[in-house]
Design a protein around this motif. Sequence first.
Motif, PDB file in Angstrom:
ATOM      1  N   PRO A   6     -13.464  -9.150   3.239  1.00 48.38           N
ATOM      2  CA  PRO A   6     -12.987  -7.449   3.208  1.00 48.38           C
ATOM      3  C   PRO A   6     -11.311  -7.741   3.401  1.00 48.38           C
ATOM      4  O   PRO A   6     -11.171  -8.548   5.237  1.00 48.38           O
ATOM      5  CB  PRO A   6     -13.820  -6.420   3.844  1.00 48.38           C
ATOM      6  N   VAL A   7     -10.515  -6.788   3.645  1.00 50.98           N
ATOM      7  CA  VAL A   7      -8.934  -6.265   3.957  1.00 50.98           C
ATOM      8  C   VAL A   7      -8.860  -5.010   4.129  1.00 50.98           C
ATOM      9  O   VAL A   7      -9.291  -4.052   3.757  1.00 50.98           O
ATOM     10  CB  VAL A   7      -8.113  -6.717   2.251  1.00 50.98           C
ATOM     11  N   SER A   8      -8.230  -4.933   5.266  1.00 57.01           N
ATOM     12  CA  SER A   8      -7.909  -3.456   6.225  1.00 57.01           C
ATOM     13  C   SER A   8      -6.517  -3.491   6.121  1.00 57.01           C
ATOM     14  O   SER A   8      -5.614  -4.290   6.531  1.00 57.01           O
ATOM     15  CB  SER A   8      -8.141  -3.316   7.312  1.00 57.01           C
TER      16      SER A   8
ATOM     17  N   HIS B  87      -2.061 -11.131   4.609  1.00 60.61           N
ATOM     18  CA  HIS B  87      -3.477 -11.727   4.428  1.00 60.61           C
ATOM     19  C   HIS B  87      -3.716 -12.848   3.239  1.00 60.61           C
ATOM     20  O   HIS B  87      -2.576 -13.141   3.256  1.00 60.61           O
ATOM     21  CB  HIS B  87      -4.581 -10.004   3.309  1.00 60.61           C
TER      22      HIS B  87
ATOM     23  N   SER C 175       1.823  -5.301   4.059  1.00 62.12           N
ATOM     24  CA  SER C 175       1.539  -5.988   5.097  1.00 62.12           C
ATOM     25  C   SER C 175       0.786  -7.281   4.511  1.00 62.12           C
ATOM     26  O   SER C 175       0.911  -7.934   2.958  1.00 62.12           O
ATOM     27  CB  SER C 175      -0.348  -5.428   5.190  1.00 62.12           C
TER      28      SER C 175
ATOM     29  N   PRO D 245      -4.312   3.973   5.458  1.00 61.77           N
ATOM     30  CA  PRO D 245      -4.784   2.940   5.531  1.00 61.77           C
ATOM     31  C   PRO D 245      -5.864   2.270   4.456  1.00 61.77           C
ATOM     32  O   PRO D 245      -6.819   3.540   3.679  1.00 61.77           O
ATOM     33  CB  PRO D 245      -6.052   2.288   6.732  1.00 61.77           C
ATOM     34  N   ALA D 246      -6.278   1.649   3.696  1.00 64.28           N
ATOM     35  CA  ALA D 246      -6.785   1.241   2.522  1.00 64.28           C
ATOM     36  C   ALA D 246      -8.244  -0.230   3.012  1.00 64.28           C
ATOM     37  O   ALA D 246      -7.606  -1.103   3.465  1.00 64.28           O
ATOM     38  CB  ALA D 246      -6.171   0.788   1.357  1.00 64.28           C
ATOM     39  N   GLU D 247      -9.558   0.249   3.018  1.00 61.75           N
ATOM     40  CA  GLU D 247     -10.187  -0.831   3.034  1.00 61.75           C
ATOM     41  C   GLU D 247     -10.775  -1.338   1.443  1.00 61.75           C
ATOM     42  O   GLU D 247     -11.549  -0.589   0.442  1.00 61.75           O
ATOM     43  CB  GLU D 247     -11.198  -0.655   3.892  1.00 61.75           C
TER      44      GLU D 247
ATOM     45  N   PRO E 109      -2.802  -1.417   6.238  1.00 64.24           N
ATOM     46  CA  PRO E 109      -2.271  -0.119   7.054  1.00 64.24           C
ATOM     47  C   PRO E 109      -0.794   0.254   5.442  1.00 64.24           C
ATOM     48  O   PRO E 109      -0.972  -0.369   4.004  1.00 64.24           O
ATOM     49  CB  PRO E 109      -1.717  -0.453   7.487  1.00 64.24           C
TER      50      PRO E 109
ATOM     51  N   ASN F  49       1.435  -1.101  -0.166  1.00 64.22           N
ATOM     52  CA  ASN F  49      -0.288  -0.169  -0.180  1.00 64.22           C
ATOM     53  C   ASN F  49       0.682   0.964   0.439  1.00 64.22           C
ATOM     54  O   ASN F  49       1.037   1.692   0.726  1.00 64.22           O
ATOM     55  CB  ASN F  49      -0.936  -0.159   1.328  1.00 64.22           C
TER      56      ASN F  49
END
Length: 543
Positions: free
Chosen positions: A240-242, A250, A248, A216-218, A244, A211
């Motif tokens: 959904p992914v948060s 996931h 990161s 931060p991106a949702e 930063p 990112n």
Amino acid sequence: MARAMLPLILLAHVAGAAPMVTPLDGTWQLLTDARNEGREARWFDALPPGAKPVPVPWIIQEAYPGYHGVAWYERSFDAQPPAEPGRRRLLRFWAVDYQATVWLNGRLLGAHEGGETPFTLDTAGALRADGPNRLTVRVVNPTNEPIDGMKLRETPARNKVVPYAAGNCYDHGGIVDSVELLDVPAVRIADLFVRCDPTTGLVRARVEVDNASGAPAELPLTLGLGPAGEGGLVARASRPVSAPAGSSQHEITLTVAQPRLWSLSDPYLYRAVARLGDDEQAARCGFRELRFERGAFRLNGKRFFLRCSHTGNCCPVGFQLPLDPDWLRRDLVNVKAMGFNAIRFIAGLATRAQLDLCDELGLLVYEEHYGAWCLADSPQMGERFDRSALEMVRRDRNHPSVGIWGLLNETPDGPVFRHAAGALGRLRELDDSRIVMLNSGRWDLNRAGADPPELAGLRSWRTDFGPDPNVTHNPTGKPIEGLGIQWAPGQLALHPGAAGQFSVARWTCAAPGEHEVTAAFTGIAGRATTDVHVLHNGRPLHD
């Protein structure tokens, strides 16, 4: 003409790695820098006269035979405006051997050390969308004298030597794989690792998100799986992914009912596609499990006999690069046709196209890296070994054909061996699903630098001057056989040097007094022809 085909062949294997890819292979300019003066003279602003046109990917030494050291590559290219506002432009180098420093329009983008694996650099602030761009790459092809702290033997370089000697590898380097300009969103998938469980049908995908938006991106993350050769989906999942700012990790999972397994006779492949916002990345994968259990190799729970050859991928002229890309394809097809079911890439990575082919042929792969062989100790040894081994894992861990990671080849006990023995945990963090081979052969039984290695159970004493003369002893209660020789239980063998040097064994009494020593002298590999002398405190007793 055949060389010009190489970029086209390799580009066929990067589909799905990024939404928009502009190839930068082709003709570049190349100039050597024997006095290592280019940086101070700002060659990254413009190469001085004398550069030669060369193909990329290829090696320095075809244009400059016998040259090793610093060389500079340069080319110009036009860049289209970004597909959408806010997108990023990245330069991806699939491999530069050995160390690369990169400038764009005179601006330093970054550097990478390691001759076999990809790296990516951001062009922000340097790329021009309204005119030609000048891309400059300084390459260090290490040799015996240090360059920027790098010496050939202290860098992962397989068995390259200068000057060349039979049984070794010619020292070569350069931009040895494709170069690309990527157009990607600010939040992108930087890496995708897919693990498929053949017993449960569970698919676990580890997604590394980069990112660069600064906030931060949702975003929704989806994973789809379908047959690689047919299209369509057999399973899909979303979450959904948060993410930063920065990097990161996931995970997302899905399950396939009754998956078709990847096997030696039916190498069935699936294609996993991860999508995050406007970005996606794909990887071919397969449901298979390779284990060594109860004294046998087992693929998907079934015992089989591993029939494996090995290749060094050595080609005329280009060494690791073939004049005709089909040479490497034919090698593997012939290996499969001859009845082998595995191939070992010894002390050097397979090409990406080769691994794709092994996936399709049903040919298991035992893969090693440049640092697996002949790496000397240095203050940077641990960092360089880890980079060489772990970047191999990151690049190739999605291939179902890859069954074994190899850390070392014929490496005796010493700092490099000890470091590799402690690397298992670091490797397992990247991939916990494969067999890991620490060393090829029990060379760890041998003193560092000694040759040949010990035979299992046999004790050996050598001098510091080389492998011979030496003394060997069988301390066990059973015969030991090897190298055409049999050591009887308890037998002590004295092996003279090639130049007639004596082999000497000394026995010290446990207590003073009279002792009787009985010895029978005989040849252990045929008729004995060596003089024998027995001395007591320096006084000859028998000749």
